[in-house]
Design a protein around this motif. Structure first.
Motif, PDB file in Angstrom:
ATOM      1  N   LEU A 184      -3.267  -7.406   3.046  1.00 41.78           N
ATOM      2  CA  LEU A 184      -2.652  -6.093   2.854  1.00 41.78           C
ATOM      3  C   LEU A 184      -3.520  -4.942   3.346  1.00 41.78           C
ATOM      4  CD1 LEU A 184      -1.038  -6.403  -0.700  1.00 41.78           C
ATOM      5  CD2 LEU A 184       0.041  -6.720   1.529  1.00 41.78           C
ATOM      6  N   TRP A 185      -4.628  -5.239   4.029  1.00 38.06           N
ATOM      7  CA  TRP A 185      -5.566  -4.160   4.335  1.00 38.06           C
ATOM      8  C   TRP A 185      -4.963  -3.111   5.259  1.00 38.06           C
ATOM      9  CZ3 TRP A 185      -7.175  -2.752   9.157  1.00 38.06           C
ATOM     10  CH2 TRP A 185      -6.983  -3.666  10.204  1.00 38.06           C
ATOM     11  N   ARG A 186      -3.998  -3.492   6.107  1.00 32.96           N
ATOM     12  CA  ARG A 186      -3.409  -2.502   7.020  1.00 32.96           C
ATOM     13  C   ARG A 186      -2.580  -1.456   6.286  1.00 32.96           C
ATOM     14  NH1 ARG A 186      -3.645  -3.101  12.478  1.00 32.96           N
ATOM     15  NH2 ARG A 186      -4.619  -5.024  13.234  1.00 32.96           N
ATOM     16  N   ASN A 187      -2.183  -1.754   5.063  1.00 31.32           N
ATOM     17  CA  ASN A 187      -1.476  -0.729   4.289  1.00 31.32           C
ATOM     18  C   ASN A 187      -2.359   0.474   3.993  1.00 31.32           C
ATOM     19  OD1 ASN A 187       0.700  -2.409   4.300  1.00 31.32           O
ATOM     20  ND2 ASN A 187       0.599  -2.962   2.136  1.00 31.32           N
ATOM     21  N   ALA A 188      -3.681   0.287   4.043  1.00 38.18           N
ATOM     22  CA  ALA A 188      -4.604   1.405   3.794  1.00 38.18           C
ATOM     23  C   ALA A 188      -4.535   2.453   4.890  1.00 38.18           C
ATOM     24  CB  ALA A 188      -6.032   0.885   3.658  1.00 38.18           C
ATOM     25  N   VAL A 189      -3.981   2.088   6.050  1.00 37.88           N
ATOM     26  CA  VAL A 189      -3.843   3.053   7.150  1.00 37.88           C
ATOM     27  C   VAL A 189      -2.372   3.236   7.514  1.00 37.88           C
ATOM     28  CG1 VAL A 189      -6.135   2.646   8.099  1.00 37.88           C
ATOM     29  CG2 VAL A 189      -4.256   1.182   8.821  1.00 37.88           C
ATOM     30  N   SER A 190      -1.494   2.929   6.570  1.00 43.21           N
ATOM     31  CA  SER A 190      -0.069   3.085   6.830  1.00 43.21           C
ATOM     32  C   SER A 190       0.308   4.565   6.872  1.00 43.21           C
ATOM     33  CB  SER A 190       0.745   2.381   5.737  1.00 43.21           C
ATOM     34  OG  SER A 190       2.119   2.684   5.870  1.00 43.21           O
ATOM     35  N   PRO A 191       1.032   5.003   7.894  1.00 47.15           N
ATOM     36  CA  PRO A 191       1.433   6.424   7.953  1.00 47.15           C
ATOM     37  C   PRO A 191       2.381   6.820   6.836  1.00 47.15           C
ATOM     38  CG  PRO A 191       2.510   5.139   9.690  1.00 47.15           C
ATOM     39  CD  PRO A 191       1.498   4.244   9.061  1.00 47.15           C
ATOM     40  N   GLU A 192       2.947   5.846   6.098  1.00 47.76           N
ATOM     41  CA  GLU A 192       3.840   6.169   4.993  1.00 47.76           C
ATOM     42  C   GLU A 192       3.077   6.715   3.784  1.00 47.76           C
ATOM     43  OE1 GLU A 192       6.207   2.783   4.102  1.00 47.76           O
ATOM     44  OE2 GLU A 192       6.970   2.568   6.150  1.00 47.76           O
ATOM     45  N   LEU A 193       1.776   6.444   3.718  1.00 46.64           N
ATOM     46  CA  LEU A 193       0.973   6.944   2.588  1.00 46.64           C
ATOM     47  C   LEU A 193       0.482   8.364   2.891  1.00 46.64           C
ATOM     48  CD1 LEU A 193      -1.155   3.764   1.794  1.00 46.64           C
ATOM     49  CD2 LEU A 193       0.912   4.539   0.635  1.00 46.64           C
ATOM     50  N   VAL A 194       1.404   9.282   2.968  1.00 45.73           N
ATOM     51  CA  VAL A 194       1.054  10.639   3.394  1.00 45.73           C
ATOM     52  C   VAL A 194       0.077  11.288   2.427  1.00 45.73           C
ATOM     53  CG1 VAL A 194       1.967  12.917   3.948  1.00 45.73           C
ATOM     54  CG2 VAL A 194       3.289  10.866   4.540  1.00 45.73           C
ATOM     55  N   LEU A 195       0.330  11.182   1.131  1.00 44.97           N
ATOM     56  CA  LEU A 195      -0.529  11.829   0.142  1.00 44.97           C
ATOM     57  C   LEU A 195      -1.886  11.148   0.016  1.00 44.97           C
ATOM     58  CD1 LEU A 195       2.006  12.616  -2.721  1.00 44.97           C
ATOM     59  CD2 LEU A 195       1.119  14.164  -0.978  1.00 44.97           C
ATOM     60  N   VAL A 223      -6.346   8.804  -3.171  1.00 45.76           N
ATOM     61  CA  VAL A 223      -6.802   8.626  -1.788  1.00 45.76           C
ATOM     62  C   VAL A 223      -7.740   7.433  -1.672  1.00 45.76           C
ATOM     63  CG1 VAL A 223      -8.016   9.687   0.150  1.00 45.76           C
ATOM     64  CG2 VAL A 223      -6.556  11.085  -1.321  1.00 45.76           C
ATOM     65  N   TRP A 224      -8.864   7.456  -2.390  1.00 49.75           N
ATOM     66  CA  TRP A 224      -9.931   6.496  -2.123  1.00 49.75           C
ATOM     67  C   TRP A 224      -9.703   5.164  -2.824  1.00 49.75           C
ATOM     68  CZ3 TRP A 224     -12.163   8.398   1.860  1.00 49.75           C
ATOM     69  CH2 TRP A 224     -12.274   9.784   2.006  1.00 49.75           C
ATOM     70  N   ASN A 225      -9.408   5.169  -4.122  1.00 47.38           N
ATOM     71  CA  ASN A 225      -9.279   3.905  -4.848  1.00 47.38           C
ATOM     72  C   ASN A 225      -7.999   3.156  -4.501  1.00 47.38           C
ATOM     73  OD1 ASN A 225     -11.710   4.372  -6.064  1.00 47.38           O
ATOM     74  ND2 ASN A 225     -10.874   5.017  -8.031  1.00 47.38           N
ATOM     75  N   VAL A 226      -6.931   3.897  -4.221  1.00 48.83           N
ATOM     76  CA  VAL A 226      -5.696   3.201  -3.878  1.00 48.83           C
ATOM     77  C   VAL A 226      -5.834   2.496  -2.525  1.00 48.83           C
ATOM     78  CG1 VAL A 226      -4.582   5.165  -2.715  1.00 48.83           C
ATOM     79  CG2 VAL A 226      -3.177   3.421  -3.824  1.00 48.83           C
ATOM     80  N   ARG A 227      -6.554   3.087  -1.606  1.00 45.34           N
ATOM     81  CA  ARG A 227      -6.781   2.432  -0.314  1.00 45.34           C
ATOM     82  C   ARG A 227      -7.755   1.267  -0.476  1.00 45.34           C
ATOM     83  NH1 ARG A 227      -8.633   6.621   3.794  1.00 45.34           N
ATOM     84  NH2 ARG A 227      -7.605   5.320   5.376  1.00 45.34           N
ATOM     85  N   ALA A 228      -8.695   1.391  -1.412  1.00 45.03           N
ATOM     86  CA  ALA A 228      -9.593   0.267  -1.686  1.00 45.03           C
ATOM     87  C   ALA A 228      -8.822  -0.939  -2.216  1.00 45.03           C
ATOM     88  CB  ALA A 228     -10.661   0.689  -2.691  1.00 45.03           C
ATOM     89  N   ARG A 229      -7.777  -0.704  -3.006  1.00 44.75           N
ATOM     90  CA  ARG A 229      -6.988  -1.817  -3.531  1.00 44.75           C
ATOM     91  C   ARG A 229      -6.290  -2.574  -2.409  1.00 44.75           C
ATOM     92  NH1 ARG A 229      -6.665  -1.757  -9.004  1.00 44.75           N
ATOM     93  NH2 ARG A 229      -7.357   0.169 -10.022  1.00 44.75           N
ATOM     94  N   PHE A 230      -5.812  -1.859  -1.408  1.00 47.16           N
ATOM     95  CA  PHE A 230      -5.207  -2.539  -0.267  1.00 47.16           C
ATOM     96  C   PHE A 230      -6.235  -3.372   0.487  1.00 47.16           C
ATOM     97  CE2 PHE A 230      -1.929   0.987  -0.407  1.00 47.16           C
ATOM     98  CZ  PHE A 230      -0.889   0.161  -0.794  1.00 47.16           C
TER      99      PHE A 230
END
Length: 461
Positions: A149-160, A136-143
């Motif tokens: 690529l920061w908008r990938n941190a709020v992508s609805p495809e990242l359900v988990l 959850v937290w570190n993978v979104r930090a990488r985006f």
């Protein structure tokens, strides 16, 4: 830089804390310990929030990271130069003496050494952190740290990965990565370590202001008995930083009350509460839980609290309504099942029972101290307990209405939900224990209250 970035945020926050908080009449080590720990939390929240704002406006991660640090530091220095003559707080009333206080001091030191050694060992053995940290937290930090690529941190495809969760903690890690140019796991590890240290130091200083080092030692020993604290400190997820923000906000508001509801201290408390709202959904529940007693007691002075909360609160609401994907947080079908409410209450009660491992259990330790000291005065002030109770009530309501499996939620998150409010509850318990018994015929004055004088005609009679 993955480590120094956190200290740089603390330096930027130090000027704000020194300028906004009233100067406590206490030994220098208490004042400096409290200021440094709150500064680390405030600086981390302020720089991370501005870092994400600049990303949203189109700046690159590196530019956002360095610019956010420079702006927070420059603004803090300016405010500090304008308010160097801060208001002083009168000394607290004498605390109850502690017999054999040196035993408590030794216990606190031994517990602290064991705790931070354990945190270091776990961080070394499990560098990626808990499940929530790397999913959850570190993978979104990488985006957030990758350019474009920061908008990938709020992508609805990242359900988990729960893209609907607020982004302050991922932004804090991404800011460190952006400044270092190296996505080393040292950044979230250092963040977990420093925020754990800040939580412990705020708790200790908050007790020392009221009861001296003796009560601080006893309270810290009880805090270190909390099992979930040992698990969450090296976990690299957002629950422990949230607990630190909650505690710092409450203690800042308490110092404001002691200074006659100082507006600047209230503003600092509101800013910290809004940072909690941008850290986790439970942080928004805490924001409302603290706003209610602050508004009821401080009245018009509560506008200072809202003014301090304004910038990060607006960012949090903008994220929630403009960026975060839709997610079903509660379900009407779940609310119609009263059995879920009863199960949620039982689950939270079980988490209280599981706070520690017998015989080293914080509740058992507090009960023993109550039997020894037997305080016969009510706890003062009471509103921090109200705020913590409202937060726990909101957690139970959320568990009740959640569409997910309640048993799984209690198993995976029940202890962390309790950890968010536990330091405030424990602080209030030890403040109550530390209250000295009133002398015969004396009535203690309320903080900020004015003495009522009798009219001259009545005095002559």
């Amino acid at each position: 830089m993955n480590v120094l970035s956190w200290l740089a945020a603390g330096v930027a926050g130090w000027f704000w804390v020194e300028a906004l908080l009233p100067r406590v009449t206490a030994p220098a080590w208490i004042r400096h310990t409290f200021a440094a720990s709150v500064a680390l939390i405030f600086g981390t929240g302020a720089t991370s929030s501005l870092f994400f704002t600049l990303l949203w406006l189109g700046a690159s991660p590196a530019v956002s990271a360095w610019t956010s640090d420079a702006l927070i530091l420059a603004a803090g220095v300016a405010v500090w130069l304008l308010r160097r003559r801060a208001r002083h707080i009168a000394p607290a009333e004498p605390a109850r003496p502690v017999p054999l206080a040196w035993l408590g001091g030794i216990a606190a030191v031994v517990c602290a050494v064991a705790f931070f050694a354990g945190v270091y060992v776990v961080l070394t053995a499990s560098p990626q952190g808990d499940w929530d940290a790397w999913t959850v937290w570190n993978v979104r930090a990488r985006f957030l740290a990758h350019d474009g690529l920061w908008r990938n941190a709020v992508s609805p495809e990242l359900v988990l990965s729960h893209p609907e969760y607020p982004l302050l903690w991922p932004a804090a890690v991404a800011r460190a990565w952006s400044q270092s140019g190296n996505m080393s796991q040292a950044a979230p590890q250092a963040g977990s370590f420093f925020l754990s240290l800040a939580l412990v130091l705020i708790f200790a200083a908050g007790l020392a202001v009221r009861g001296g080092w003796q009560w601080a030692a006893l309270g810290v020993s009880a805090l270190f008995m909390t099992t979930s604290l040992w698990r969450s400190a090296p976990g690299q997820h957002a629950d422990l930083p949230l607990a630190a923000m909650i505690l710092a906000s409450v203690v800042s508001a308490l110092l404001s009350q002691r200074a006659g509801w100082s507006g600047t201290a209230l503003a600092l408390s509101g800013a910290l509460a809004s940072m909690a709202a941008f850290t986790k959904n439970e942080g928004l529940a805490f924001f409302v839980s603290l706003a209610i007693p602050i508004a009821a007691i401080a009245r018009l002075r509560a506008l200072w609290w809202l003014a301090g909360a304004g910038p990060v609160l607006m960012l949090s609401l903008a994220f929630r309504f403009l960026l975060a994907p839709d997610a079903q947080m509660v379900s009407g079908e779940s609310f119609r099942q009263l059995s879920r409410l009863w199960a949620g209450l039982q689950g939270m009660a079980t988490e209280f029972w599981k706070l520690g491992d017998f015989p080293a259990h914080p509740l058992l330790f507090v009960v023993l101290l109550f039997l020894v000291f037997r305080p016969n005065r009510p706890c003062r002030p009471l509103w921090p307990l109200v705020a913590a109770a409202l937060l726990l009530a909101a957690d139970v309501v959320f568990l009740w209405g959640s569409p997910g499996n309640l048993a799984d939620q209690l198993r995976t998150a029940g202890d962390r939900l309790l950890l968010q409010a536990w330091p405030v509850l424990l602080l209030c318990m030890f403040w109550w224990l530390a209250q000295a018994e009133p002398s015969a015929g004396a009535e203690p004055a309320q903080p900020g209250a004015r003495r009522k004088t009798k009219p001259a005609s009545v005095a002559k009679r």
